[in-house]
Design an enzyme around this catalytic site. Structure first.
Site, mmCIF file in Angstrom:
data_model
loop_
_atom_site.group_PDB
_atom_site.id
_atom_site.type_symbol
_atom_site.label_atom_id
_atom_site.label_comp_id
_atom_site.label_asym_id
_atom_site.label_seq_id
_atom_site.Cartn_x
_atom_site.Cartn_y
_atom_site.Cartn_z
ATOM 1 N N HIS A 17 -32.956 22.233 -7.159
ATOM 2 C CA HIS A 17 -32.357 23.051 -8.231
ATOM 3 C C HIS A 17 -31.783 24.350 -7.673
ATOM 4 O O HIS A 17 -30.725 24.803 -8.075
ATOM 5 C CB HIS A 17 -33.407 23.358 -9.312
ATOM 6 C CG HIS A 17 -34.075 22.128 -9.833
ATOM 7 N ND1 HIS A 17 -35.408 22.033 -10.119
ATOM 8 C CD2 HIS A 17 -33.568 20.889 -10.079
ATOM 9 C CE1 HIS A 17 -35.687 20.812 -10.532
ATOM 10 N NE2 HIS A 17 -34.599 20.096 -10.504
ATOM 11 N N ASP A 115 -30.096 25.794 -15.996
ATOM 12 C CA ASP A 115 -30.031 24.449 -15.402
ATOM 13 C C ASP A 115 -30.688 23.440 -16.338
ATOM 14 O O ASP A 115 -31.110 23.779 -17.451
ATOM 15 C CB ASP A 115 -30.561 24.434 -13.955
ATOM 16 C CG ASP A 115 -32.059 24.666 -13.849
ATOM 17 O OD1 ASP A 115 -32.759 24.623 -14.876
ATOM 18 O OD2 ASP A 115 -32.535 24.903 -12.720
ATOM 19 N N TRP A 372 -29.072 14.152 -5.570
ATOM 20 C CA TRP A 372 -27.642 14.443 -5.732
ATOM 21 C C TRP A 372 -27.105 15.426 -4.697
ATOM 22 O O TRP A 372 -25.976 15.301 -4.228
ATOM 23 C CB TRP A 372 -27.307 14.882 -7.161
ATOM 24 C CG TRP A 372 -25.834 14.795 -7.396
ATOM 25 C CD1 TRP A 372 -24.972 15.812 -7.619
ATOM 26 C CD2 TRP A 372 -25.046 13.587 -7.369
ATOM 27 N NE1 TRP A 372 -23.682 15.327 -7.747
ATOM 28 C CE2 TRP A 372 -23.707 13.969 -7.585
ATOM 29 C CE3 TRP A 372 -25.335 12.229 -7.165
ATOM 30 C CZ2 TRP A 372 -22.663 13.030 -7.623
ATOM 31 C CZ3 TRP A 372 -24.298 11.310 -7.189
ATOM 32 C CH2 TRP A 372 -22.986 11.708 -7.417
ATOM 33 N N SER A 374 -28.185 15.745 -1.590
ATOM 34 C CA SER A 374 -28.049 14.983 -0.339
ATOM 35 C C SER A 374 -26.809 14.093 -0.396
ATOM 36 O O SER A 374 -26.067 13.969 0.588
ATOM 37 C CB SER A 374 -29.292 14.117 -0.103
ATOM 38 O OG SER A 374 -30.415 14.941 0.057
ATOM 39 N N GLU A 377 -23.770 16.197 0.137
ATOM 40 C CA GLU A 377 -23.715 16.675 1.528
ATOM 41 C C GLU A 377 -23.227 15.548 2.448
ATOM 42 O O GLU A 377 -22.494 15.784 3.410
ATOM 43 C CB GLU A 377 -25.104 17.179 1.960
ATOM 44 C CG GLU A 377 -25.487 18.501 1.277
ATOM 45 C CD GLU A 377 -26.989 18.797 1.263
ATOM 46 O OE1 GLU A 377 -27.754 18.088 1.945
ATOM 47 O OE2 GLU A 377 -27.397 19.744 0.559
ATOM 48 N N ALA A 392 -36.866 10.315 -9.847
ATOM 49 C CA ALA A 392 -35.870 10.971 -10.710
ATOM 50 C C ALA A 392 -34.757 9.983 -11.112
ATOM 51 O O ALA A 392 -35.027 8.855 -11.489
ATOM 52 C CB ALA A 392 -35.333 12.231 -10.031
ATOM 53 N N GLU A 393 -33.483 10.410 -10.950
ATOM 54 C CA GLU A 393 -32.364 9.555 -11.390
ATOM 55 C C GLU A 393 -31.765 8.807 -10.205
ATOM 56 O O GLU A 393 -30.655 8.294 -10.265
ATOM 57 C CB GLU A 393 -31.310 10.415 -12.105
ATOM 58 C CG GLU A 393 -30.280 11.142 -11.245
ATOM 59 C CD GLU A 393 -30.840 12.154 -10.266
ATOM 60 O OE1 GLU A 393 -32.055 12.434 -10.270
ATOM 61 O OE2 GLU A 393 -30.057 12.670 -9.452
ATOM 62 N N GLN A 394 -32.530 8.718 -9.105
ATOM 63 C CA GLN A 394 -31.939 8.222 -7.855
ATOM 64 C C GLN A 394 -31.547 6.744 -7.886
ATOM 65 O O GLN A 394 -30.671 6.312 -7.144
ATOM 66 C CB GLN A 394 -32.901 8.514 -6.699
ATOM 67 C CG GLN A 394 -33.003 10.005 -6.415
ATOM 68 C CD GLN A 394 -34.316 10.399 -5.778
ATOM 69 O OE1 GLN A 394 -35.072 9.553 -5.303
ATOM 70 N NE2 GLN A 394 -34.596 11.692 -5.773
HETATM 71 N N1 UDP Z 1 -33.238 19.256 2.611
HETATM 72 C C1 UDP Z 1 -33.185 19.818 3.873
HETATM 73 N N2 UDP Z 1 -34.059 19.351 4.812
HETATM 74 C C2 UDP Z 1 -34.958 18.356 4.564
HETATM 75 C C3 UDP Z 1 -34.990 17.790 3.266
HETATM 76 C C4 UDP Z 1 -34.102 18.256 2.320
HETATM 77 O O1 UDP Z 1 -32.385 20.721 4.158
HETATM 78 O O2 UDP Z 1 -35.696 17.979 5.484
HETATM 79 C C5 UDP Z 1 -32.299 19.753 1.593
HETATM 80 C C6 UDP Z 1 -31.113 18.834 1.454
HETATM 81 O O3 UDP Z 1 -30.096 19.212 2.369
HETATM 82 C C7 UDP Z 1 -30.731 19.017 0.002
HETATM 83 C C8 UDP Z 1 -32.019 19.378 -0.689
HETATM 84 O O4 UDP Z 1 -32.932 19.786 0.334
HETATM 85 O O5 UDP Z 1 -29.799 20.081 -0.126
HETATM 86 C C9 UDP Z 1 -32.627 18.224 -1.439
HETATM 87 O O6 UDP Z 1 -31.955 18.058 -2.633
HETATM 88 P P1 UDP Z 1 -31.650 16.622 -3.232
HETATM 89 O O7 UDP Z 1 -30.969 16.836 -4.539
HETATM 90 O O8 UDP Z 1 -30.939 15.787 -2.259
HETATM 91 O O9 UDP Z 1 -33.048 15.944 -3.443
HETATM 92 P P2 UDP Z 1 -34.447 16.426 -4.055
HETATM 93 O O10 UDP Z 1 -35.166 17.044 -2.943
HETATM 94 O O11 UDP Z 1 -34.154 17.370 -5.188
HETATM 95 O O12 UDP Z 1 -35.043 15.153 -4.477
#
Ligand code: UDP
Length: 474
Positions: A17, A115, A372, A374, A377, A392-394
């Site tokens: 977030h 958010d 989302w 990732s 990116e 989640a919504e993955q």
């Molecule tokens: N991330 C990172 N290093 C890690 C794991 C995650 O920098 O080892 C960052 C990743 O680049 C992304 C965020 O953490 O920006 C994870 O957000 P995402 O929405 O992909 O997944 P969530 O963690 O919310 O499930």
């Protein structure tokens, strides 16, 4: 004299977030002449999160007010789902947020943005007499399901996962019962009630910001404009303002690049390394980790793998730990794995600077849980994916990436149905890294990358959408 617009953004806890909120703030400040205050709710569980906040203030580009969380332990079952936890946290934070935003010494906002978990604070925008937006840092298909769930709640009998027909949402792709997001898995659980509430509250804003760009999901975005389709449910504008992602160099929460890791990457051939990482919360079972390790080894491809101690409890277990980086992977990886793969792979415990890694020219694929951030990116760096949805919504994100956009491969049996075996993991890795199909997928992701970059440029769709938001004042 017209004063400079000022946006107040309320951000719920969690890296997933915080990252898109910080990027939204940067965009508003740097491209749209808006000043920003972020009100960040602190869960105190993530070191990476507090380091990211610290990094965002040096050099300072906006004000950040941290809202300490009141004690909510008495309101929650310790095993409550993450959506329930976040909903309760964001409900309990409202008095502190209200006091902070209305404080005499704080600048009056002209726009309020919350958010997904902050929708209960939208009425504070009415109190202030300013336009209020919800930033759903996700894609349009997920937004469609979320705003539609109060309708499905009335129409569908029994559990969603037990339906024999896919769920129909006017104007967008069908949702297979097994792909619904986590809060819809059990209608008796509190997280479902919270999700239905959120779905009903989002359309009561003055507009919705999505972290996508127009050309990513044109059909679904059009359905929001059509009153016979999703426009019946959402009568306020939907603004595709993304993709807002961090840029390389700023990715590591400490701001430092890990010397050994990048020295190693620098020596690998172009597009030869697959990066395996499951977000900030993802974890695997012991059995699945063993298969993953063998699959990577058998694929004979170079890799970087961010590992976390296995757990059979839940797939998002790392959200509930403090994210320390001192565990010993040899205690849970197959015997001899680290030695045998020493020359072709790097194992990084807990956390790695993902954006710096994905933007490195040696990276050729991303084994991802499809969060989302990732996902964006990966696309913005032109990296094809293997999708491994966990929570989640993955599951919907995975389908969008592999079946609709064609930028990813998925396993024949989905990971939520049981252990995916080593041969299947090897197949997917080789498909993306060495086979003909991989070349086509890489071509598609590069096309998407170009359309994303274009959308963000001055005068193009995402830029204009955010300009519109920035210029609205009541
Ligand atoms: N991330 C990172 N290093 C890690 C794991 C995650 O920098 O080892 C960052 C990743 O680049 C992304 C965020 O953490 O920006 C994870 O957000 P995402 O929405 O992909 O997944 P969530 O963690 O919310 O499930």
């Amino acid at each position: 004299m017209i004063s400079q617009p000022h946006a107040a953004i309320l951000c719920s806890p969690g890296m997933g977030h915080l990252i898109p909120v910080i990027e939204l703030a940067k965009r508003l400040v740097n491209h749209h002449n808006v000043t920003v205050t972020i009100f960040a709710v602190q869960s105190n569980t993530s070191r990476a999160e507090s380091e990211l906040l610290k990094a965002a203030t040096s050099p300072k580009f906006c004000d950040i007010i941290e809202l300490p969380l009141p004690d909510i332990s008495g309101l929650l079952d310790p095993d409550a789902a993450i959506v329930t936890k976040l909903s309760v946290m964001m409900r309990e934070i409202r008095p502190a947020f209200r006091s902070a935003i209305l404080a005499e010494d704080s600048p009056r906002p002209s726009i309020l943005i919350v958010d997904l978990f902050g929708t209960e604070s939208l009425p504070i925008g009415d109190e202030l007499g300013v336009p209020k937006y919800v930033y759903v840092a996700c894609n349009a298909w997920f937004l469609a399901l979320t705003v539609y769930v109060p309708i499905l709640d009335k129409e569908v009998e029994g559990e969603y996962v037990d339906q024999t027909e896919p769920l129909k949402i006017r104007g967008c792709s069908l949702v297979q019962p097994e792909e619904v997001c986590d809060p819809m898995l059990n209608r008796a659980d509190q997280q479902y009630l919270e999700y239905v509430r959120i779905g009903g509250e989002i359309p009561r804003s003055d507009g919705i910001l999505l972290n996508i760009w127009k050309d990513l999901q044109p059909k679904t975005l059009d359905a929001f404009k059509d009153e016979s389709l999703l426009g019946r449910v959402v009568k306020v504008p939907v603004y595709p303002i993304g993709p807002l992602t961090r840029s390389a160099q700023s990715a590591s929460p400490t701001g430092l690049r890990d010397g050994d890791l990048f020295n190693w990457l620098d020596k690998q051939p172009s597009e030869s390394v697959i990066f395996v990482s499951l977000g900030s919360g993802g974890t695997l079972t012991y059995e699945q980790m063993t298969e993953m390790a063998w699959g990577l080894e058998l694929s004979q491809q170079r890799f970087i793998w961010v590992v976390r101690p296995p757990t059979s409890k839940r797939t998002d277990a790392a959200f509930f730990t403090s994210g320390k980086g001192d565990d010993d992977p040899s205690s849970y990886l197959p015997e001899g794995f680290l030695t045998r793969t020493r020359d072709i792979g790097l194992v990084v415990p807990i956390w790695a600077p993902q954006v710096d890694i994905l933007s490195h020219p040696s990276i050729g694929g991303f084994f991802s849980h499809c969060g989302w951030n990732s996902t964006l990116e990966s696309i913005i760096n032109g990296v094809p994916m293997i999708v491994w949805p966990l929570y989640a919504e993955q599951r919907m994100n995975a389908t969008l990436l592999s079946d609709e956009l064609g930028v990813a491969v998925r396993s024949k049996v989905p990971p939520w149905k049981g252990v995916v075996e080593r041969e299947e993991i090897k197949r997917m890795v080789r498909k993306i890294m060495v086979e003909e199909d991989g070349i086509a997928i890489r071509g598609k992701v590069n096309e998407l990358k170009l359309s994303a970059v274009k959308a963000l440029s001055q005068g193009d769709s995402s830029y204009n959408a955010l300009s519109q938001v920035a210029s609205t004042t009541k």
